[in-house]
Structure formats: C-alpha cells, structure tokens
Scaffold this motif. Structure first.
Motif, PDB file in Angstrom:
ATOM      1  N   LEU A   3      -3.372  31.068  12.660  1.00 47.42           N
ATOM      2  CA  LEU A   3      -4.610  30.309  12.477  1.00 47.42           C
ATOM      3  C   LEU A   3      -5.722  30.878  13.354  1.00 47.42           C
ATOM      4  O   LEU A   3      -6.876  30.946  12.935  1.00 47.42           O
ATOM      5  N   MET A   4      -5.368  31.304  14.546  1.00 46.99           N
ATOM      6  CA  MET A   4      -6.372  31.881  15.428  1.00 46.99           C
ATOM      7  C   MET A   4      -6.971  33.143  14.826  1.00 46.99           C
ATOM      8  O   MET A   4      -8.187  33.306  14.783  1.00 46.99           O
ATOM      9  N   THR A   5      -6.106  34.037  14.341  1.00 45.08           N
ATOM     10  CA  THR A   5      -6.634  35.281  13.773  1.00 45.08           C
ATOM     11  C   THR A   5      -7.488  34.992  12.545  1.00 45.08           C
ATOM     12  O   THR A   5      -8.556  35.574  12.389  1.00 45.08           O
ATOM     13  N   SER A   6      -7.044  34.066  11.706  1.00 46.73           N
ATOM     14  CA  SER A   6      -7.822  33.875  10.484  1.00 46.73           C
ATOM     15  C   SER A   6      -9.148  33.181  10.785  1.00 46.73           C
ATOM     16  O   SER A   6     -10.147  33.441  10.117  1.00 46.73           O
ATOM     17  N   THR A  32     -14.888  33.308   1.193  1.00 45.67           N
ATOM     18  CA  THR A  32     -13.808  32.665   0.453  1.00 45.67           C
ATOM     19  C   THR A  32     -13.020  33.654  -0.389  1.00 45.67           C
ATOM     20  O   THR A  32     -11.783  33.686  -0.347  1.00 45.67           O
ATOM     21  N   PHE A  33     -13.737  34.490  -1.147  1.00 37.68           N
ATOM     22  CA  PHE A  33     -13.031  35.463  -1.984  1.00 37.68           C
ATOM     23  C   PHE A  33     -12.212  36.436  -1.137  1.00 37.68           C
ATOM     24  O   PHE A  33     -11.060  36.719  -1.449  1.00 37.68           O
ATOM     25  N   SER A  34     -12.844  36.944  -0.068  1.00 44.26           N
ATOM     26  CA  SER A  34     -12.117  37.922   0.755  1.00 44.26           C
ATOM     27  C   SER A  34     -10.859  37.312   1.328  1.00 44.26           C
ATOM     28  O   SER A  34      -9.792  37.927   1.320  1.00 44.26           O
ATOM     29  N   LEU A  35     -10.991  36.084   1.818  1.00 42.99           N
ATOM     30  CA  LEU A  35      -9.838  35.470   2.463  1.00 42.99           C
ATOM     31  C   LEU A  35      -8.749  35.134   1.453  1.00 42.99           C
ATOM     32  O   LEU A  35      -7.591  35.508   1.618  1.00 42.99           O
ATOM     33  N   ILE A  36      -9.123  34.440   0.400  1.00 40.20           N
ATOM     34  CA  ILE A  36      -8.102  33.951  -0.525  1.00 40.20           C
ATOM     35  C   ILE A  36      -7.391  35.091  -1.236  1.00 40.20           C
ATOM     36  O   ILE A  36      -6.166  35.095  -1.381  1.00 40.20           O
ATOM     37  N   LYS A  37      -8.149  36.106  -1.671  1.00 40.54           N
ATOM     38  CA  LYS A  37      -7.515  37.151  -2.475  1.00 40.54           C
ATOM     39  C   LYS A  37      -6.937  38.269  -1.643  1.00 40.54           C
ATOM     40  O   LYS A  37      -5.982  38.922  -2.048  1.00 40.54           O
ATOM     41  N   GLU A  38      -7.515  38.527  -0.487  1.00 44.25           N
ATOM     42  CA  GLU A  38      -7.134  39.751   0.203  1.00 44.25           C
ATOM     43  C   GLU A  38      -6.678  39.524   1.640  1.00 44.25           C
ATOM     44  O   GLU A  38      -5.542  39.791   2.009  1.00 44.25           O
ATOM     45  N   LEU A  39      -7.589  39.024   2.454  1.00 40.85           N
ATOM     46  CA  LEU A  39      -7.310  39.031   3.887  1.00 40.85           C
ATOM     47  C   LEU A  39      -6.313  37.960   4.301  1.00 40.85           C
ATOM     48  O   LEU A  39      -5.531  38.173   5.226  1.00 40.85           O
ATOM     49  N   GLY A  40      -6.338  36.832   3.614  1.00 45.52           N
ATOM     50  CA  GLY A  40      -5.380  35.776   3.961  1.00 45.52           C
ATOM     51  C   GLY A  40      -3.946  36.263   3.882  1.00 45.52           C
ATOM     52  O   GLY A  40      -3.235  36.305   4.888  1.00 45.52           O
ATOM     53  N   PRO A  41      -3.500  36.687   2.679  1.00 47.94           N
ATOM     54  CA  PRO A  41      -2.119  37.170   2.560  1.00 47.94           C
ATOM     55  C   PRO A  41      -1.847  38.369   3.467  1.00 47.94           C
ATOM     56  O   PRO A  41      -0.810  38.429   4.131  1.00 47.94           O
ATOM     57  N   ILE A  99      -7.676  28.267   4.570  1.00 49.64           N
ATOM     58  CA  ILE A  99      -8.519  27.092   4.812  1.00 49.64           C
ATOM     59  C   ILE A  99      -9.206  27.203   6.168  1.00 49.64           C
ATOM     60  O   ILE A  99     -10.431  27.031   6.277  1.00 49.64           O
ATOM     61  N   VAL A 100      -8.430  27.516   7.196  1.00 48.41           N
ATOM     62  CA  VAL A 100      -9.012  27.602   8.531  1.00 48.41           C
ATOM     63  C   VAL A 100     -10.093  28.683   8.591  1.00 48.41           C
ATOM     64  O   VAL A 100     -11.173  28.481   9.152  1.00 48.41           O
ATOM     65  N   GLY A 101      -9.814  29.841   7.956  1.00 47.04           N
ATOM     66  CA  GLY A 101     -10.793  30.932   7.958  1.00 47.04           C
ATOM     67  C   GLY A 101     -12.071  30.533   7.252  1.00 47.04           C
ATOM     68  O   GLY A 101     -13.179  30.831   7.722  1.00 47.04           O
ATOM     69  N   ILE A 102     -11.933  29.851   6.115  1.00 46.26           N
ATOM     70  CA  ILE A 102     -13.124  29.463   5.349  1.00 46.26           C
ATOM     71  C   ILE A 102     -13.949  28.451   6.152  1.00 46.26           C
ATOM     72  O   ILE A 102     -15.174  28.552   6.242  1.00 46.26           O
ATOM     73  N   VAL A 103     -13.267  27.484   6.760  1.00 50.44           N
ATOM     74  CA  VAL A 103     -13.985  26.493   7.564  1.00 50.44           C
ATOM     75  C   VAL A 103     -14.686  27.164   8.750  1.00 50.44           C
ATOM     76  O   VAL A 103     -15.858  26.904   9.031  1.00 50.44           O
ATOM     77  N   ALA A 104     -13.955  28.094   9.405  1.00 48.07           N
ATOM     78  CA  ALA A 104     -14.552  28.785  10.545  1.00 48.07           C
ATOM     79  C   ALA A 104     -15.781  29.572  10.107  1.00 48.07           C
ATOM     80  O   ALA A 104     -16.804  29.606  10.807  1.00 48.07           O
TER      81      ALA A 104
END
Ligand code: ATP
Ligand code: MG
Lengths: 251, 247
Positions: free
Chosen positions: A48-51, A81-90, A153-158
């Motif tokens: 969660l910290m990294t994201s 949102t797109f970057s996180l959900i499709k790419e960076l999150g996983p 979620i955490v990344g998008i909120v941040a």
C-alpha cells in the motif's frame, strides 16, 4: 541453451505435478490458510505504501506534463487510474511480493532441500509437493489479486489527494475523470494479469527452492536467481500478456 | 523382504556403487559397514527411493521400486522409517510436531498422538522436551529425536544411518537396545549403517561389508572375528583396537 531448455522442462513438470495434486487430492487446507494469512499480513503495508507513492508521483507528473502542453492540469484522474489498474497495480504488487515472499519461499524450501528435510518428508509418508508447494502457490495466487485491487484503490486515492493539494483539482472532477472512461474490461485486464503473475511467480519461487543444491551457498544462489528470473519474466511477460489481452478485446 | 540386485549408481561419471547385491529377510537386522565415503548412505537412499539408481533393481515385497510409478513408490515408502545421518529434523516445527508428523496418516486421535510422542521420547531418553525447537538441541539430542520420529509410526522396515555416532557410550547402548527391542517386539526388519563394531555385533544377525562399490562379504557376527578374508580381518582388528582405546 541445453541447460535453459532442461530447466524449463523441469519447471513445467513441477508445475504440472502441483496442478495434479491440486485437483486429485484434498491438499493441506490448514497450511493454505496459514500461508494466506502470512503472505497477506507481511506484504499489505509495503504494497500500500508503494502504490500510494506511485499514485502521487503519477498525479504530479501528469499534472506538470499537461500544464506544459495545455497550460492547465487535465485528465490527471484518467491517467492515474488507467495506469494503476491496467499496468502498475499488478506489476508493482507482483514485484513487491517477489521480493517480500517469493525470495522467502525459495530460501525456506531451498534450505529444507539441502538439509534433507524434503527427503525426510517423503520418508514420513507426506508428499512435499502437496504439503509445501501447493499451499504456497495457491496462497500467493489468491493474495496477489486482492492486494493488487487494494493497491489500485490506495494509489488512485493518493493521486486524487495529490492533485487537490498541488493543482487544486476538486475531488468531483478527479473522480469523474477517473471513472468516466473506465470500463469493466479494463478492470479485468488488470485482474487477469495479477492472477497469471501470481501463478507464474510463485511456481518460479517454489521451483528454484525445490531444486536447490550445494548447501548454504546454493540457497543464496537459488534465492537471487528466483528474484532475477521472476522480475525478468514480469517485465517481458507483461508486454506479451498485455498485447494478448488487448487483441482478445479485454481492456 | 528387500532384494538389491546388481545396483549401480554414479555421480557425474564418478561411480559409487558398482553392482551391489544384497538380500534382507523379514525380521532380521543387517548391518552395513564400510569406510567413509564408500557409499553406505547412497545405498540406503536408493533402497528407500530417494535416489534413482543408474542400473539394477530394488525389490521390496515383490515390487521393483526402480520402475514403479509415483503412487506405488509412495505406498512402499510408507512402510519405511529412515534415520538420516544428519537427523533432518524440520526446523520450523517443535520436537512434538516433528514426531507427530509421521503419525498424521495413522488415524489416531489427538490424545493418542500425544501419548505416543511421549512414549517414544522416553524410549530415546528425552522426556519433556516436546516444546523445544531443533535449533535448541545438541547434535546427539537431534539424532535421538530423529530416531523417535523414524520409528514412532511403527514402520515395517527401518533404515538407520549411523544411529549411535556422536553419542556417549551409555546413550549409544540405550539406542542399541532400542533397535533390538523394536526388532524383537514388532518384528521389524532393519538395516543399520554404523562404524560402531560393538553395536553391530550386538544388534545384527548378519554384517555386510561395502568396499569399492560392492558388498565384498557378509558374515554372521560370531564368525566375523575369525574370518578368512584378509581385508576384513584388518578392518575388524582396527575397529576393535579403536573401540578399546575409547572405552
Ligand atoms: N548428492 C550427491 N552428489 C554427488 N556426489 C554424491 C552425492 N551423494 C554422495 N555422493 C558421493 O558418493 C560417495 C559416497 O557417499 P556416501 O554419503 O554414501 O558415503 P558414506 O559411505 O555414507 O560415508 P560416511 O560414512 O562418511 O557417511 C561420496 O564420494 C560422495 O562424494
Ligand atoms: Mg553416510
């Protein structure tokens, strides 16, 4: 080259064995729950910290870039949102788990191998593939997608907080930027990747540990090799996986 | 019955076993002696299927385990107890969990398992250490816990890899007695690998000598001391001299 092919074959055979014992016999449920708990608890904070940090830096960079192109910050929510959900999150969650859990799995199973504990398990009537490997692979593959979603979620909120603080973008704008262009397929795109990353990375960790040889030095080598192989796979495999999913119309 | 027929095993072109032939009948204890690095451990690991031989057969109760499929091999392995030379205790588990691990398949109640663990710990002279971890034990204690673990589920065959090495003479005596009583009470078939000639003479019906990758001789203990084989005589004499020096 011959060595690589041999390793690949050995890896696939082991993965096949794991798959078989997953379907043919009831595996160790207790060990699985314990693994899920351990993997989850150990890795949630750092994931969660990294994201959060990645969400913030994405928002910052997108804002600055759009200011230099359009003279105002725009579409920050969409990009984050797109970057996180499709790419960076996983990807990031998988990388963190490789370092945090994958390496530990290889070291643990590798140590058990070189100290004959794996052999001892066979002589005590328990198949170490069922008892040690399958619960770890399953646990890893279950936890990774869940952690990925939490990280998203955490990344998008941040990112939203960052765009408000730095660029004065109201949360309603950020949210509509984020969600308006998003489809359920984009979500599946990320989820499918997370699951496949989980399966491959955890079987690599188990494989490297299971075939460790050469004492303490061998355990060290196997652990390094697990991390390197996993990350190289993640980066290269991600490209092909993304192309495949897109050509199938998923995201 | 265990039949070992023309067993060959080499590592990276370095031959270790070069045609081992040996039969072990039900209910008997056979000791295998031989110099360090002669392949005694390798032989035991082949018998229990942890290593695959390059050539030859290992037939256990009529089943050739060198060609058996995984499931058959697994079922044969369940008949065996194996004491590892290096103990090989699970270091993430307590002593209790280590011994109970082999009892998982026996359909015992929790209380019965507890009872049994306690009993076998007392056999090896280690009462009350159930909650300790292997890292907290001495080498000799580990060996004895490993022995308890290997025999606690009443296997039909037990392979002991140097059961008394590293133990004081008294404890070694206790372990030797335990091996004998298992054979007498439960009619266990055992293979013991040891350098301890005194123990070998006491526990075994036959003593086999592994040298240069082959079993060069098998003798009954009472005939061993006046064997005609020159090499053996040397081996036995030096072993006896060593032993008297220790004691
Ligand atoms: N996994 C392995 N890989 C390569 N070589 C091995 C392996 N295991 C054993 N060897 C070799 O096989 C030979 C026999 O080893 P083994 O452990 O069976 O000896 P041993 O008779 O049990 O000796 P000791 O009395 O010292 O325990 C040794 O030369 C060893 O180097
Ligand atoms: Mg040995």
């Amino acid at each position: 080259m011959k060595k690589i092919l041999f390793s690949l074959g050995q890896y696939l055979l082991l993965a096949y064995d794991c798959l078989l014992s997953l379907f043919t016999r009831n595996f160790e449920r207790e060990v699985l729950l314990q693994q899920i708990y351990e993997i989850g608890v150990k890795s949630t904070p750092v994931c969660l910290m990294t994201s959060a940090a990645v969400g913030m830096v994405l928002a910052l960079q997108t804002g600055m870039a759009s200011i230099s192109v359009l003279n105002e910050p725009a579409y920050i929510g969409t990009v984050v949102t797109f970057s996180l959900i499709k790419e960076l999150g996983p990807m990031l969650t998988a990388v963190v788990l490789v370092g945090r859990i994958g390496a530990a799995i290889t070291a643990e199973i590798g140590t058990m191998r070189v100290t004959e504990q794996i052999d001892a398990m066979y002589t005590l009537g328990t198949d170490p593939i069922k008892y040690l490997l399958v619960p770890r692979i399953l646990g890893f593959t279950i936890v990774l997608p869940i952690l990925t979603m939490l990280s998203d979620i955490v990344g998008i909120v941040a990112g939203g907080i960052m765009s408000y603080l730095r660029f004065d973008i109201p949360s309603t704008t950020y949210i509509s930027d984020s969600l308006d262009y998003l489809s359920i397929n984009d979500f599946f795109h990320g989820l499918i990747k997370a699951i496949i990353f989980g399966i491959v990375v955890s079987t690599i960790a188990c494989y490297k540990g299971f075939y460790t040889e050469g004492g303490a030095e061998g355990v060290g080598k196997a652990t390094t090799s697990c991390v390197v192989t996993s990350i190289v796979f993640l980066l290269i495999g991600d490209y092909f996986l993304s192309s495949l999913l897109i050509s199938l119309g998923i995201g | 019955m265990i039949q070992i027929i023309n067993l060959h095993k080499s590592f990276k072109n370095k031959p270790v076993l070069k045609g081992v032939n040996l039969e072990i009948y039900d209910g008997e204890t056979v000791t295998i002696m031989g110099g360090s690095g002669q392949g005694k451990t390798v032989l035991l690991k082949n018998i229990i299927g942890l290593m695959k031989p390059d050539k030859g057969k290992i037939i256990i109760d009529g089943i050739d385990i060198t060609t058996a499929d995984k499931k058959t091999l697994h079922n044969v392995q369940k008949k065996f107890g194996y004491l590892f030379q290096g103990s090989a205790l699970f270091d993430s588990m307590t002593v209790y969990e280590n011994i109970a691990f082999g009892l998982r398949h026996m359909k015992l109640s929790a209380a019965e398992i507890k009872e049994r663990v306690k009993l076998y710990l007392s056999y090896v002279g280690l009462e009350g250490i159930e909650n300790m971890y292997p890292s907290e034990l001495s080498g000799g204690m580990k060996k004895r816990v490993a022995l308890a673990r290997a025999v606690a589920y009443s296997p039909q065959y037990i392979l002991y890899d140097e059961p008394t090495t590293g133990l004081d003479p008294q404890t070694a005596e206790t372990i030797t007695d335990l091996i004998m009583s298992l054979q007498k009470k439960l009619n266990v078939t055992s293979i013991v690998v040891t350098h301890d000639l005194k123990a070998a003479l006491k526990v075994s019906q036959r003593i086999a000598f592994l040298y240069n990758g082959e079993i060069i001789d098998i003798e009954q203990p009472d005939k061993l001391l006046n064997t005609s084989n020159l090499f053996l005589r040397e081996f036995v004499t030096s072993a006896l001299i060593n032993q008297t020096n220790y004691n």
